[in-house]
Design an enzyme around this catalytic site. Sequence first.
Site, PDB file in Angstrom:
ATOM      1  CB  SER A 239       2.495  -0.995  -2.796  1.00 39.74           C
ATOM      2  OG  SER A 239       2.707   0.102  -3.674  1.00 39.74           O
ATOM      3  CE  LYS A 240       8.423  -5.648  -1.351  1.00 36.97           C
ATOM      4  NZ  LYS A 240       9.049  -6.833  -1.969  1.00 36.97           N
ATOM      5  NE  ARG A 241       2.077   1.671  -6.713  1.00 35.08           N
ATOM      6  CZ  ARG A 241       1.294   2.728  -6.713  1.00 35.08           C
ATOM      7  NH1 ARG A 241       1.808   3.925  -6.972  1.00 35.08           N
ATOM      8  NH2 ARG A 241       0.016   2.633  -6.470  1.00 35.08           N
TER       9      ARG A 241
END
Length: 471
Positions: A239-241
């Site tokens: 994911s973006k994290r």
Amino acid sequence: MTTQVRTRFAPSPTGYLHIGGARTALFAWLYARHLNGTFILRVEDTDAQRSTEESTLQILDAMQWLGLDWDEGPFYQSERLGIYRSYVQKLLDEGKAYWCECTPEELEERRKLALEKGEKPKYDQACRNKGLGPGPGRVVRFAMPFSGTTSFDDMIKGRISVDNGELDDLILIRSDGMPTYNLTVVIDDATMNITHVIRGDDHVNNTPRQIQLYAALGFDIPLFAHVPMILGADKTRLSKRHGATSVMAYKEMGYLPEALVNYLVRLSWSHGDQEIFTREELIEYFDIHDVGKSAAVFNPEKLLWLNHHYIMTGDPDRLAELLPDFIKAKGYEIPDHAYLRQVVLDVRERTKTLEEIVEFGDFYFAEKEPPEELKETFFKPELAGIFRALVEKFERIDLSQKAQIEEAVKGLLDETGLKFKVLAQPMRVALTGKTVSPGIFEIISTLGKNRALPRLKKALDYMEAKSRPRE
């Protein structure tokens, strides 16, 4: 079923092309190319609320940037609604589907009751034998077999079997009249003669339901290959994290498409110990059966290492052509191609992305005033004499010729008996505004007389000003 291999990639245009989707597309593309088959692009845009034209264009741009050219398409599901409805009518006419009037509230209540009893919260088939027709708020459901087993041989995961009693009477047409994913994907894959469905393993649970639909509609059943997920370093879904997950974000950061392709293909697939592949080698070696079952972990450092390799070994003319957007983003004027090519050759050993080429080589695009502390340290008054002699020599030669620059500096050092390091760092700071850079002679020959001499003269002026007695 057709004997020629036909694969497809079918993204939903509800956002950007994700790294995971790109790898799935790459595997489907490579398998088709490896077997001289056909690769089809289909856009699954029946979710009118979430699908956007902007997302569609971004997905197409990302596919083209990666070099994943398609042989047929793009086909848009939104243009095929009549086809889906005609097949649903066929199922209704044959008693293989039925209208259902259960409201979402009723279904939720029954779901809660089932869970309380420890039962599976599946649809209870309340409308299956009511003989209902179309009406407001009604949906069409598929009449799933009550008994038996649905099995298939996944090309990656092996044999998978599911008890039909576990499968729901899935919705084919929603209350708003739009077809559902499980219906459209079966009809599209069948009517487009897809032989191998290569997709993410989040679709494994859909496959038994879809196989029943293939059978009910009299379609040949394709072969399935469910590709394992890509995880972040913490073993959770990427994911973006974990960093950028959009393909085009990597383009914007200055990565090369061949680096991303090479990196993505190695997530869950290998060919001996080989790490770096040409596109031709990937097409020659790739086989979907060689993809591993385990989830792959995304490693940004490994991708950066690969990108550095392709920057180092890439055609400098091509790399120079890719630089203007990054130069413009920093607010610099764009020099001519020959100059950019030379910049690439000067700095690529020390840079890993196109963006880094511009950041590290910023002094090629604009004069960088050295910080006062560097001037104090390196522009010492006692160097003024030799620096003046250096500037005078440079004024008389062609500064685009590295050999002439080296000869002039060597001659000066021979005349004075000084070591090169005495001159090197002051020259570097004067030319670049910093203490780390490519080789001095490369910098000067690339900058040329019009850029290099004024910077050296400024350093000389500073030295001479410092050497004058204060009044």
